[in-house]
Scaffold this active site. Structure first.
Site, PDB file in Angstrom:
ATOM      1  CE  LYS A  83      -4.474   0.885   0.348  1.00 17.55           C
ATOM      2  NZ  LYS A  83      -5.550  -0.041  -0.051  1.00 17.55           N
TER       3      LYS A  83
HETATM    4  N1  GLU Z   1      -7.355   0.027  -3.211  1.00 19.07           N
HETATM    5  C1  GLU Z   1      -8.092  -1.166  -3.464  1.00 19.07           C
HETATM    6  C2  GLU Z   1      -8.128  -2.055  -2.236  1.00 19.07           C
HETATM    7  O1  GLU Z   1      -7.939  -1.614  -1.129  1.00 19.07           O
HETATM    8  C3  GLU Z   1      -7.630  -1.885  -4.722  1.00 19.07           C
HETATM    9  C4  GLU Z   1      -6.211  -2.328  -4.717  1.00 19.07           C
HETATM   10  C5  GLU Z   1      -5.743  -2.867  -6.063  1.00 19.07           C
HETATM   11  O2  GLU Z   1      -6.534  -2.973  -6.972  1.00 19.07           O
HETATM   12  O3  GLU Z   1      -4.559  -3.163  -6.166  1.00 19.07           O
HETATM   13  O4  GLU Z   1      -8.422  -3.220  -2.335  1.00 19.07           O
END
Ligand code: GLU
Length: 447
Positions: free
Chosen positions: A137
């Protein structure tokens, strides 16, 4: 009491039993600050699930910590001529099952602990839906609503440049999250590609469809939430007809979930946004609300519902409550007041561990974030696959595959909960940790 009438007596007893076996040791003297620290929340659930799995000590230590934590300081020339320096993070939790995967968040309250927790949740989420990624993240402390497009573009490009050695289709693949969107991904993809001297579409997902994005990606998290709601109703023997839904957050996840549930015949009675709440016992026409929001820039002022306090709204009686914004919406301060039958977590980490215990006591059926909101990353996986093939599916194909994965994952988590006599959240963690630990062990340790 209204809450109790929603929960059959046998299930209340079952929930109490499960709670005894599954409750996390919440410190009685825990402060609200500790309760709402996402990293502590992740750790507590991880520890509990790992213990239930009898995870060996070494693996426990490995999976408990992120693999890599990057902090970058990003100078940006602002429109008024000043230079501002923003702090950004990228935390990579695990690469055991494949490249790291996870969004980038732009918000004023981003912190390293939050990004760490979100990175770990991505590892568990990808494992729950069984897609070949680890978790990561990113985040930048900023207020995207107060920045111009030019400022956002310069900040995004410099952040991407700082991460050049650490991201890539086989290393770590960013995506949108709170405060970012497909334009942000277009800038990231272009910056990475300029450095590589070739166009590399698969370095990020959630891009515009015109430049290698996947059809259906924008709606996918909300669609996944709606699929999980369908299965939960079926599992509990409840009909869609008359199923009242309250959604907190009307961003990408909340609005798409609302639209899809509305189209399926659910009665969306409440929408709680940061600047106001809407309630209509007969159901809100979500398409009309979306048109209003497009014109007015906010859900506030919509004529088809009564204006209510958004904080109070989430405690009203309904069959399904969907928190679809950010962390710590259901806490020790309001969990006892909830009157939903099902809590479906569209957001990451909306429920604290103290609240988890209270919800179990009340017999609320929780669909945990790492299952319920996994539709987004699942469609991201499809995007990454399509980019690498250079061949793109139509939307029906994306949605069909999404349905298959979400449905299978729902059943995997529920049967794990039953087999191991734990609640759904702990079942999802156990399933995920088991899958990651298996591969980590098989790969062995490089030393
Ligand atoms: N931000 C989204 C999540 O928390 C998608 C992450 C992604 O597609 O890599 O799942």
């Amino acid at each position: 009491m209204a809450t109790e009438s929603l929960v059959p007596a046998t299930e209340r007893r079952d929930a109490k039993e499960r709670r005894k076996s599954a409750a996390i040791a919440v410190q009685p003297d825990m402060s609200y600050e500790q309760e709402t620290n996402p990293w502590l929340a992740q750790e507590a659930r991880f520890d509990f699930a790992a213990k239930k799995l009898n995870l060996d000590d070494g693996m426990w230590k490995i999976l408990r910590q992120p693999t890599r934590e990057l902090i970058v300081h990003i100078p940006v020339g602002m429109d008024d001529g000043r230079i501002e320096v923003f702090t950004g993070y990228r935390v990579q939790h695990s690469i055991s099952r494949g490249p790291c995967k996870g969004g980038v968040r732009y918000a004023p309250d981003v912190s390293l602990d939050e990004v760490r927790a979100l990175a770990s949740w991505m590892t568990w989420k990808c494992a729950v839906v069984n897609i070949p990624f680890g978790g990561a993240k990113g985040g930048i402390i900023c207020d995207p609503h107060k920045m111009s497009q030019g400022e956002l573009e310069r900040m995004t490009r410099r952040y991407t440049a700082e991460l050049m050695e650490f991201i890539g289709p086989e290393k770590d693949v960013p995506a949108p999250d709170v405060g970012t969107n497909e334009q942000t991904m277009a800038w990231m993809m272009d910056t990475y590609s300029m450095h590589m001297r070739q166009t590399v579409t698969s370095v990020v997902t959630g891009k515009p469809v015109s430049m290698g994005g996947s059809r259906g990606r924008v709606e996918a998290t909300g669609r996944g939430v709606s699929i999980i709601c369908d299965h939960a109703l079926e599992h509990l023997g409840m009909p869609i007809q008359g199923c009242r839904v309250i959604i907190q957050g009307f961003g990408n996840v909340g609005s798409n979930a609302a639209k899809l549930l509305f189209e399926k015949g659910y009665t969306v009675v409440g929408i709680a946004e940061y600047d106001g709440g809407l309630f209509n016992a007969m159901g809100i026409d979500i398409n009309a609300l979306l048109r209003h929001r497009k014109q007015a820039g906010s859900v506030v002022g919509f004529a088809g519902a009564e204006a209510v306090d958004p904080l109070e709204l989430i405690t009203r009686e309904c069959e399904i409550l969907i928190p679809a914004a950010t962390e710590n919406v259901i806490t020790s301060r309001n969990a006892a007041d909830l009157k939903c039958r099902i809590l479906c977590e569209g957001a990451n980490g909306p429920t604290t561990m103290v609240a988890d215990d209270i919800l179990a006591e009340k017999g609320i059926f929780v669909l945990p974030d790492i299952l319920a909101n996994a539709g987004g990353v699942t469609a991201s996986y499809f995007e990454w696959v399509q980019d690498r093939m250079g061949y793109f599916w139509n939307e029906a194909e994306v949605n069909r595959r999404l349905d298959l994965i979400m449905s299978e994952s729902f059943h995997d988590v529920i049967s794990y909960a039953v087999t191991h006599n734990v609640n759904n959240r702990i079942a999802a963690y156990m399933l995920a940790i088991d899958r990651v630990a298996f591969v980590a062990k098989q790969r062995g340790m490089y030393a």
